[in-house]
Scaffold this motif. Sequence first.
Motif, PDB file in Angstrom:
ATOM      1  N   THR A 179       0.848  -1.195   0.000  1.00  0.00           N
ATOM      2  CA  THR A 179       0.000   0.000   0.000  1.00  0.00           C
ATOM      3  C   THR A 179       0.880   1.240   0.000  1.00  0.00           C
ATOM      4  O   THR A 179       2.031   1.205   0.454  1.00  0.00           O
ATOM      5  CB  THR A 179      -0.918   0.034   1.235  1.00  0.00           C
ATOM      6  OG1 THR A 179      -0.112   0.139   2.432  1.00  0.00           O
ATOM      7  CG2 THR A 179      -1.770  -1.226   1.313  1.00  0.00           C
ATOM      8  N   ARG A 180       0.331   2.332  -0.471  1.00  0.00           N
ATOM      9  CA  ARG A 180       1.075   3.591  -0.572  1.00  0.00           C
ATOM     10  C   ARG A 180       0.123   4.739  -0.288  1.00  0.00           C
ATOM     11  O   ARG A 180      -0.984   4.783  -0.832  1.00  0.00           O
ATOM     12  CB  ARG A 180       1.646   3.723  -1.979  1.00  0.00           C
ATOM     13  CG  ARG A 180       2.245   5.076  -2.325  1.00  0.00           C
ATOM     14  CD  ARG A 180       2.621   5.096  -3.802  1.00  0.00           C
ATOM     15  NE  ARG A 180       3.167   6.371  -4.227  1.00  0.00           N
ATOM     16  CZ  ARG A 180       2.450   7.423  -4.570  1.00  0.00           C
ATOM     17  NH1 ARG A 180       1.122   7.343  -4.551  1.00  0.00           N
ATOM     18  NH2 ARG A 180       3.020   8.539  -4.950  1.00  0.00           N
ATOM     19  N   THR A 181       0.536   5.657   0.591  1.00  0.00           N
ATOM     20  CA  THR A 181      -0.296   6.790   0.962  1.00  0.00           C
ATOM     21  C   THR A 181       0.535   8.066   0.927  1.00  0.00           C
ATOM     22  O   THR A 181       1.655   8.091   1.440  1.00  0.00           O
ATOM     23  CB  THR A 181      -0.871   6.612   2.385  1.00  0.00           C
ATOM     24  OG1 THR A 181      -1.560   5.368   2.473  1.00  0.00           O
ATOM     25  CG2 THR A 181      -1.826   7.741   2.717  1.00  0.00           C
ATOM     26  N   ASP A 182       0.011   9.106   0.303  1.00  0.00           N
ATOM     27  CA  ASP A 182       0.666  10.411   0.330  1.00  0.00           C
ATOM     28  C   ASP A 182       0.255  11.150   1.598  1.00  0.00           C
ATOM     29  O   ASP A 182      -0.938  11.246   1.917  1.00  0.00           O
ATOM     30  CB  ASP A 182       0.267  11.241  -0.893  1.00  0.00           C
ATOM     31  CG  ASP A 182       0.798  10.652  -2.189  1.00  0.00           C
ATOM     32  OD1 ASP A 182       1.805   9.917  -2.130  1.00  0.00           O
ATOM     33  OD2 ASP A 182       0.205  10.914  -3.253  1.00  0.00           O
ATOM     34  N   VAL A 183       1.233  11.660   2.326  1.00  0.00           N
ATOM     35  CA  VAL A 183       0.980  12.390   3.565  1.00  0.00           C
ATOM     36  C   VAL A 183       1.819  13.668   3.549  1.00  0.00           C
ATOM     37  O   VAL A 183       2.634  13.878   2.652  1.00  0.00           O
ATOM     38  CB  VAL A 183       1.330  11.534   4.812  1.00  0.00           C
ATOM     39  CG1 VAL A 183       0.447  10.303   4.884  1.00  0.00           C
ATOM     40  CG2 VAL A 183       2.807  11.119   4.777  1.00  0.00           C
ATOM     41  N   VAL A 184       1.625  14.510   4.542  1.00  0.00           N
ATOM     42  CA  VAL A 184       2.416  15.728   4.688  1.00  0.00           C
ATOM     43  C   VAL A 184       3.252  15.612   5.957  1.00  0.00           C
ATOM     44  O   VAL A 184       2.731  15.322   7.033  1.00  0.00           O
ATOM     45  CB  VAL A 184       1.521  16.981   4.763  1.00  0.00           C
ATOM     46  CG1 VAL A 184       2.367  18.223   5.034  1.00  0.00           C
ATOM     47  CG2 VAL A 184       0.741  17.146   3.468  1.00  0.00           C
TER      48      VAL A 184
ATOM     49  N   VAL B 297       5.777  10.097   1.488  1.00  0.00           N
ATOM     50  CA  VAL B 297       5.136   8.847   1.075  1.00  0.00           C
ATOM     51  C   VAL B 297       5.236   7.848   2.219  1.00  0.00           C
ATOM     52  O   VAL B 297       6.337   7.571   2.716  1.00  0.00           O
ATOM     53  CB  VAL B 297       5.805   8.263  -0.186  1.00  0.00           C
ATOM     54  CG1 VAL B 297       5.147   6.947  -0.567  1.00  0.00           C
ATOM     55  CG2 VAL B 297       5.720   9.242  -1.334  1.00  0.00           C
ATOM     56  N   PHE B 298       4.087   7.322   2.642  1.00  0.00           N
ATOM     57  CA  PHE B 298       4.046   6.259   3.649  1.00  0.00           C
ATOM     58  C   PHE B 298       3.641   4.978   2.937  1.00  0.00           C
ATOM     59  O   PHE B 298       2.628   4.938   2.237  1.00  0.00           O
ATOM     60  CB  PHE B 298       3.045   6.584   4.760  1.00  0.00           C
ATOM     61  CG  PHE B 298       2.877   5.460   5.751  1.00  0.00           C
ATOM     62  CD1 PHE B 298       3.815   5.254   6.747  1.00  0.00           C
ATOM     63  CD2 PHE B 298       1.787   4.600   5.679  1.00  0.00           C
ATOM     64  CE1 PHE B 298       3.673   4.216   7.668  1.00  0.00           C
ATOM     65  CE2 PHE B 298       1.633   3.567   6.590  1.00  0.00           C
ATOM     66  CZ  PHE B 298       2.576   3.371   7.588  1.00  0.00           C
TER      67      PHE B 298
END
Length: 334
Positions: free
Chosen positions: A282-287, A294-295
């Motif tokens: 899985t890949r999630t864009d975060v700040v 990228v998490f």
Amino acid sequence: MEHNWLLLFRGNIYTLTEQVQRTLFEQYCLQAVPWEELDGLSDESAQRLAGDVFIWAANHSRCFRGLNEGNCASRLREQVRLQAVRLLRQAGQAIGLDRGRTGSDERRAARSHKRDTILSGAWPAVSRRIRRRNRLRLLASKLGAVGFMAAALLIGGLMFGLVTSGDRGPGQQAEASSNRPPDDRPVPAGSDGSTVQSDPLIELKVSGQEAKKYAGFAMGVPTALPSGYTFDEGMVWLREGESKTDHAMLVYTNESGYLLRVSYQKLHKNSALTVGSFMPETRTDVVVRGTKAVFSTTENQFVRLEWMEGNVFVSISGRELDESELIRMAEGLK
């Protein structure tokens, strides 16, 4: 701050994890593609052009050495314009007539549509080209230069089939059977990012505060750790005769023996970024710290948080940790 991602073009794009490559492609499309230059191109042609320039940049890191974020973006825009002009000339005069009849509102809508189409549709083709190139290099390393050339002549395009999607490097095999996240130790690299054997790096064991003294960049040490983790060791890598490093790592452990690594790598005109193997599920864009990060996670519960901070690529990797724990750790770097 998002332009900082474009500094990755100064290193070896092919050694980055896939989720970082994808984020870099998105930032390239958003920050470095002059959409007004693509008005006359079909969506398919625009996707192919964007992918071609990205791969060109990946293959020509030397063209970005010594450039700052803005100049990296300018170099990319220049290449996109050159390719767009070439394609438009090949298409003939009808393109210019079509653009002249189109109103400004319609052009803006068309550009927005084209941008969204490229962001969603171009990456799979670019990713396949990157994987093919990496498989080719893997095959070359196994066969040696002579054997590789012979195989290339004998089997041509079929050689990519010799390395299947199930093949994994040593770092990925260890990931399935170890508490250690994929390794982030640096590998000496040549100007094109290829591994070299000369001028080895000297590894020093240090504390967190000592690592800051050796760092040739602004380095933050974690002040907030996930529950149960304590400092284990710090490492910096120096070349002979040098007192400052471009790469440092801090390692923390818990009672289960899980490792939590914080890796820092400075990018400059003579550096090539190399990172360990990591196959995300899985890949999630975060700040994080005011910039995009990228998490990502794997099926084996390994996690990684990666971002650019100025001209430093920072990565926090571990196992069985939540996104919020890694973000809290990142925000606490001081």
